[in-house]
Write a protein that holds these residues in place. Structure first.
Motif, PDB file in Angstrom:
ATOM      1  N   LEU A  71       0.824  -1.201   0.000  1.00 15.96           N
ATOM      2  CA  LEU A  71       0.000   0.000   0.000  1.00 15.96           C
ATOM      3  C   LEU A  71       0.867   1.263   0.000  1.00 15.96           C
ATOM      4  O   LEU A  71       0.577   2.228  -0.722  1.00 15.96           O
ATOM      5  N   LYS A  72       1.927   1.254   0.771  1.00 15.89           N
ATOM      6  CA  LYS A  72       2.807   2.427   0.830  1.00 15.89           C
ATOM      7  C   LYS A  72       3.517   2.666  -0.499  1.00 15.89           C
ATOM      8  O   LYS A  72       3.878   3.803  -0.817  1.00 15.89           O
ATOM      9  N   ARG A  73       3.706   1.604  -1.260  1.00 19.37           N
ATOM     10  CA  ARG A  73       4.363   1.743  -2.568  1.00 19.37           C
ATOM     11  C   ARG A  73       3.364   2.106  -3.671  1.00 19.37           C
ATOM     12  O   ARG A  73       3.758   2.255  -4.828  1.00 19.37           O
ATOM     13  N   GLY A  74       2.094   2.217  -3.307  1.00 18.22           N
ATOM     14  CA  GLY A  74       1.092   2.688  -4.265  1.00 18.22           C
ATOM     15  C   GLY A  74       0.359   1.616  -5.035  1.00 18.22           C
ATOM     16  O   GLY A  74      -0.390   1.933  -5.969  1.00 18.22           O
ATOM     17  N   TYR A  75       0.507   0.339  -4.650  1.00 18.44           N
ATOM     18  CA  TYR A  75      -0.162  -0.736  -5.381  1.00 18.44           C
ATOM     19  C   TYR A  75      -1.590  -0.959  -4.868  1.00 18.44           C
ATOM     20  O   TYR A  75      -1.884  -0.733  -3.693  1.00 18.44           O
ATOM     21  N   HIS A  76      -2.453  -1.408  -5.766  1.00 16.06           N
ATOM     22  CA  HIS A  76      -3.746  -1.915  -5.344  1.00 16.06           C
ATOM     23  C   HIS A  76      -3.502  -3.260  -4.669  1.00 16.06           C
ATOM     24  O   HIS A  76      -2.609  -4.017  -5.069  1.00 16.06           O
TER      25      HIS A  76
END
Length: 369
Positions: A71-76
């Protein structure tokens, strides 16, 4: 389960979803899959930029750390059940979902079953009136000794944080709160290693109370055969029984409380109507349905069938049942997440179980989830 999901995607069962990479600590076991990039660590996978979304199907404790990182890396993110082992970790994982443009879902595939969808609809639209009693016997989760011996993490405090309540019954506990809401009190009796050589619960009976006076009994096991899945719900306006793939509804002509307080015909029961409720679609699309919904939520903004933030409720129910059994007392909800986390850490630190391992389980239980 990771293999089952990967096979479904590669067979093209989920439109617009493509499997572009796999991560597994034992990557040599990922045979039979198409030649796609494979990684041994989540960090390498996330850094590869080969993916848009992550499906987490690992031992339970890793759901939290991998989920937060993704989540912190921007993935769904789509996380298998349970979303975390205990309530405090659920809170951390949910808090990491700060960018609401990211889709964050849970693999509660039984929410696609039209029988449970109809029961929830009947409750929410008031057809049953106020609920008075709920009984769910869900003992068809049979697991063999070989199943538990197939992984060192299985059925241990350190690996799963519990037994049937944290592995098989997250589905039922999720459906329970999805249909009926959260109770106010729980008193549970969990038998540890009753049927198997494990240190966690494989036989459970729990009693719950709601603020409006409704009571509930939840019974589950992984040692009973052939097992039962029977849900009985009593409301002011009648009774629903769901079992053997059938939904039966006996509808009271007059609400129970109004009839019982009436001075007329007080020695007779209220008349009932036997209402037939046809259900189409079998058990629904299950895992494939959740994957389709997850994909459509990302691409088209479709509403999620199982938002991950709702996964905290089934974990809280499981935690409360285990805690109640050990302290031999009633637990009031909401559960103190820090107190339970400390309790679980103590169970892990005192664990002395030595498991006899086998290389491969004798049975494939993936379809039963």
């Amino acid at each position: 389960m990771g293999r089952a999901h990967a096979n479904a995607i590669q067979k093209g069962l989920i439109p617009n979803l493509e499997l572009t990479a796999i991560c597994d600590k034992e990557i040599e076991q990922c045979t039979g899959l198409l030649e796609i990039p494979k990684f041994k660590s989540p960090e390498d996978l996330f850094s590869s930029k080969l993916i848009d979304a992550v499906l987490i199907a690992t031992p339970h404790f890793e759901h939290t750390s991998i989920g937060i990182d993704a989540l912190k890396r921007g993935y769904h993110v789509l996380v298998e059940k349970p979303i975390s082992v205990h309530k405090a970790d659920c809170e951390k994982l949910i808090a990491a979902h700060s960018n609401k443009k990211q889709v964050f879902a849970a693999m509660f595939n039984q929410r696609t079953d039209p029988h449970y969808i109809k029961v929830r609809e009947l409750i929410r639209n008031g057809e049953l009136g106020k609920l008075r009693r709920i009984n769910w016997i869900i003992t068809n989760w049979f697991r063999s000794e070989a199943y538990y011996a197939s992984g060192g993490w299985r059925a241990t405090w350190k690996g799963e944080g519990g037994g049937v309540l944290l592995n098989q019954c997250p589905h039922n506990l999720d459906l329970f709160q999805w249909m009926f809401g959260m109770p106010d009190q729980i008193r549970a009796f969990c038998q540890m290693g009753f049927y198997h050589n494990i240190e966690v619960e494989d036989n459970v009976t729990a009693y719950m109370q709601y603020r409006n006076g409704c009571t509930a009994v939840f019974i589950t096991s992984t040692g009973e055969a052939p097992g039962t899945n029977r849900l009985e719900i009593v409301g002011e306006r009648g009774r629903i029984v769901l079992g053997e793939g059938k939904l039966e509804y006996l509808r009271n002509e007059i609400e129970m409380s109004a009839f019982s307080r009436s001075t007329k015909e007080r020695f007779t029961k209220p008349e009932v109507w036997d209402v037939s409720i046809p259900i189409q679609g079998g058990q629904g699309e299950q895992h494939v349905g959740i994957l389709k919904n997850f994909t459509n939520a990302i691409l088209n903004g479709e509403s999620l069938l199982a938002p991950a933030k709702e996964g905290i409720h089934s974990v809280e129910l499981a935690n409360a049942m285990i805690y109640s059994s050990f302290i031999q007392d009633t637990v009031t909800l909401p559960l103190d997440s820090k107190k339970y986390q400390a309790f679980l850490k103590k169970k892990i630190s005192k664990s002395t179980l030595k498991k006899k391992m086998i290389k491969k389980a004798s049975d494939d239980f993936s379809k039963s989830f």
